[in-house]
Every structure is written in structure tokens, then in C-alpha cells.
Write a protein that holds these residues in place. Structure first.
Motif, PDB file in Angstrom:
ATOM      1  N   UNK A 152       0.858  -1.347   0.067  1.00 14.97           N
ATOM      2  CA  UNK A 152      -0.307   0.019   0.035  1.00 14.97           C
ATOM      3  C   UNK A 152       0.774   1.169  -0.074  1.00 14.97           C
ATOM      4  N   UNK A 153       0.169   2.194  -0.441  1.00 17.92           N
ATOM      5  CA  UNK A 153       0.977   3.603  -0.670  1.00 17.92           C
ATOM      6  C   UNK A 153       0.127   4.560  -0.187  1.00 17.92           C
ATOM      7  N   UNK A 154       0.621   5.813   0.293  1.00 11.03           N
ATOM      8  CA  UNK A 154      -0.058   6.722   0.971  1.00 11.03           C
ATOM      9  C   UNK A 154      -0.732   7.775  -0.233  1.00 11.03           C
ATOM     10  N   UNK A 155      -1.051   7.158  -1.544  1.00 15.86           N
ATOM     11  CA  UNK A 155      -1.686   7.947  -2.714  1.00 15.86           C
ATOM     12  C   UNK A 155      -2.303   6.930  -3.515  1.00 15.86           C
ATOM     13  N   UNK A 184      -6.419  -3.333  -8.663  1.00 16.41           N
ATOM     14  CA  UNK A 184      -7.240  -2.153  -8.510  1.00 16.41           C
ATOM     15  C   UNK A 184      -8.324  -1.966  -7.548  1.00 16.41           C
ATOM     16  N   UNK A 185      -8.656  -2.898  -6.962  1.00 20.75           N
ATOM     17  CA  UNK A 185     -10.135  -2.842  -5.955  1.00 20.75           C
ATOM     18  C   UNK A 185      -9.290  -2.855  -4.483  1.00 20.75           C
ATOM     19  N   UNK A 186      -8.316  -3.111  -4.184  1.00 23.15           N
ATOM     20  CA  UNK A 186      -7.893  -3.132  -2.587  1.00 23.15           C
ATOM     21  C   UNK A 186      -7.671  -1.653  -2.409  1.00 23.15           C
ATOM     22  N   UNK A 187      -7.691  -1.517  -0.992  1.00 23.26           N
ATOM     23  CA  UNK A 187      -7.165  -0.549  -0.227  1.00 23.26           C
ATOM     24  C   UNK A 187      -8.162   0.655  -0.557  1.00 23.26           C
ATOM     25  N   UNK A 188      -9.545   0.181  -0.419  1.00 22.17           N
ATOM     26  CA  UNK A 188     -10.900   1.171  -0.489  1.00 22.17           C
ATOM     27  C   UNK A 188     -10.783   1.734  -1.848  1.00 22.17           C
ATOM     28  N   UNK A 234      -8.430   2.458  -3.876  1.00 24.09           N
ATOM     29  CA  UNK A 234      -6.921   3.225  -4.161  1.00 24.09           C
ATOM     30  C   UNK A 234      -5.855   2.353  -4.886  1.00 24.09           C
ATOM     31  N   UNK A 235      -6.088   0.973  -4.860  1.00 20.50           N
ATOM     32  CA  UNK A 235      -5.321   0.140  -5.564  1.00 20.50           C
ATOM     33  C   UNK A 235      -4.141  -0.283  -4.694  1.00 20.50           C
ATOM     34  N   UNK A 236      -3.517  -1.489  -4.798  1.00 21.16           N
ATOM     35  CA  UNK A 236      -2.386  -1.846  -4.328  1.00 21.16           C
ATOM     36  C   UNK A 236      -1.392  -2.243  -5.301  1.00 21.16           C
ATOM     37  N   UNK A 237      -0.080  -2.250  -5.085  1.00 21.56           N
ATOM     38  CA  UNK A 237       0.807  -2.861  -5.983  1.00 21.56           C
ATOM     39  C   UNK A 237       1.221  -4.304  -5.642  1.00 21.56           C
ATOM     40  N   UNK A 238       1.096  -5.219  -6.449  1.00 25.34           N
ATOM     41  CA  UNK A 238       1.309  -6.618  -6.205  1.00 25.34           C
ATOM     42  C   UNK A 238       2.676  -7.205  -6.133  1.00 25.34           C
ATOM     43  N   UNK A 239       3.245  -6.498  -7.321  1.00 22.46           N
ATOM     44  CA  UNK A 239       4.711  -7.159  -7.734  1.00 22.46           C
ATOM     45  C   UNK A 239       5.255  -6.557  -8.917  1.00 22.46           C
TER      46      UNK A 239
END
Ligand code: ACO
Length: 191
Positions: free
Chosen positions: A2-5, A78-82, A84-89
Motif C-alpha cells: 500500500x502507498x499513501x497515494x 485495482x480494487x484493494x485498499x478502499x 485506491x489500489x495496491x501494488x502486487x509485484x
């Protein structure tokens, strides 16, 4: 990761292909904020991969990507983190000129596509994301796993290659690269 953006704003596709031109064009045309977000993601991925492989320093960073002719495939969810999306790898590949030994111990000069760095976030490993990244890259580069070389592969990568692509029999080398039986078909010896 997760990232703060908003990851979905920085990376529009599920798998983004980043290379030196793209990074350079972002630097010249993108907003400074977007540039810094992309660089933050690449640097963070590089650090996490180095840690997972117990390397003393990252082999992937935004500045290295800008100066080397490599391609980096970045997978997000795309869907995770409310939303905002998460980076998987990510998976990083590039062509390298190598001197390799075939099964008879004869030197062969080749410039294969090489896997240089590969990482899926710890909590998401063994869910098929690595395979998704790898298969996307194979299609994008029109490559076959047996014709590629692997730079210092970790035990997890060796298990991954054996499971998904039946690559098990490696041909011993004197450098850090690993190639598998079948690599030397139709390759000629150095004169
Ligand atoms: N232990 C052993 N094998 C593993 C592990 C593990 N902890 N994790 C993945 N694998 C292999 C196995 O073959 C596994 O199949 P199994 O669960 O049936 O045993 C298979 O990979 C799973 O395939 P995916 O889910 O598609 O792979 P994943 O999403 O886990 O991505 C990757 C594979 C990138 C190697 C990931 O495990 C990872 O990030 N590992 C840590 C970093 C690393 O070692 N990267 C390779 C560096 S070397 C280089 O880049 C040249």
C-alpha cells in the motif's frame, strides 16, 4: 503493497510496462507529483525485492530504470485498499550479452532475454500473481522461458520455473546466470 497515494491514478493498467523512455517522458511531461509517486513505487519495490533475496543493495530503482535498457512489468490490484489500489509485484527483464557453456563445455556467445529481478509482495505470494506477470511478459516479448537466462535465481524462482514451465535441468555455468537444457538448440559456438 500500500502507498499513501492513489495507485490507480499513477498506473492505469492492471500490468504497466515501464522502461527508460517512459520514465524519461514522465520526467519531462508528467506532473512532478505523479513522477515522484511512480519513482516512490519503483524504489520501494526494488528495496523489498532486495530484502527478500537478502541482497546488500537493490538492483531495481527508478534512477537505474532510467539509465538502463530494461523493461519493468508492474502488476497492481485495482480494487484493494478502499479502491485506491495496491501494488502486487514486478518483473524486470533485459537483453544481456553473455558467454555461456553448453552441455559439452563449449563457449557460446548469446544475447538472451534475461530475468533480472522479480518480486511479489510477501502476503500475496503463491496466489498465481507471479505467473500472471511472467506470462504477460512472455507474450509482450514474444519469448519462451527455455530461451531465457536467469540472473542469480533464488530458490523460489527455481521452484517457480520448475512448476510452471518444467525447467529443471540447468546447464552449469561459471557466471551467475542459469540457463536450462534446450537453451543451446540452434546456437553456435564462439569461433
Ligand atoms: N517457497 C518455495 N517455492 C515458492 C515460494 C516459496 N515460498 N513462493 C513461490 N514459490 C514457487 C512455487 O513453485 C510455487 O508453487 P507451489 O505453491 O505449488 O509450491 C509457485 O512459485 C507459485 O507460483 P505463483 O503464485 O505464480 O508465484 P508467486 O506469485 O509467489 O511469485 C516469486 C513467484 C516472484 C518468485 C515470489 O515467490 C517472490 O517474490 N519471491 C521472493 C523474491 C524472489 O525470490 N524473487 C526471485 C529473485 S531471482 C531473479 O529475479 C532473477
Amino acid at each position: 503493497m500500500e502507498f499513501p497515494f492513489d495507485i490507480n491514478q499513477s498506473f492505469s493498467e492492471r500490468i504497466s510496462v515501464l522502461d527508460q523512455n517512459l520514465v524519461a517522458s514522465w520526467r519531462s511531461t508528467g506532473s512532478p507529483e505523479l513522477q515522484s509517486h511512480i519513482a516512490t513505487v519503483i524504489d520501494e519495490l526494488g528495496r523489498a525485492s532486495a530484502k527478500a533475496q537478502q541482497l546488500s543493495a537493490p538492483i531495481t530503482s527508478a534512477s537505474k530504470l532510467q539509465s538502463q535498457d530494461h523493461q519493468l512489468y508492474l502488476l497492481k490490484d485495482r480494487e484493494s485498499c478502499g479502491g485506491r489500489g495496491v501494488v502486487v509485484g514486478f518483473l524486470k527483464v533485459g537483453y544481456k550479452k553473455l558467454f555461456l557453456l553448453n552441455q559439452q563445455g563449449v563457449h557460446i556467445e548469446a544475447e538472451p532475454l534475461c530475468v533480472l529481478d522479480f518480486y511479489v509482495a510477501e502476503n500475496l505470494q503463491r496466489h498465481g500473481y507471479g505467473l500472471e506477470l511472467f506470462n504477460f511478459m512472455l507474450q509482450h516479448k514474444n519469448a519462451e522461458p527455455v530461451q531465457m537466462a536467469y540472473d542469480r535465481p533464488s530458490p523460489k524462482l527455481l521452484a517457480f520455473l520448475a512448476k510452471h514451465y518444467s525447467l529443471m535441468q540447468s546447464v552449469p555455468q561459471v557466471n551467475n546466470f542459469v540457463v536450462f537444457e534446450g537453451f543451446f538448440l540452434n546456437r553456435t559456438a564462439v569461433q
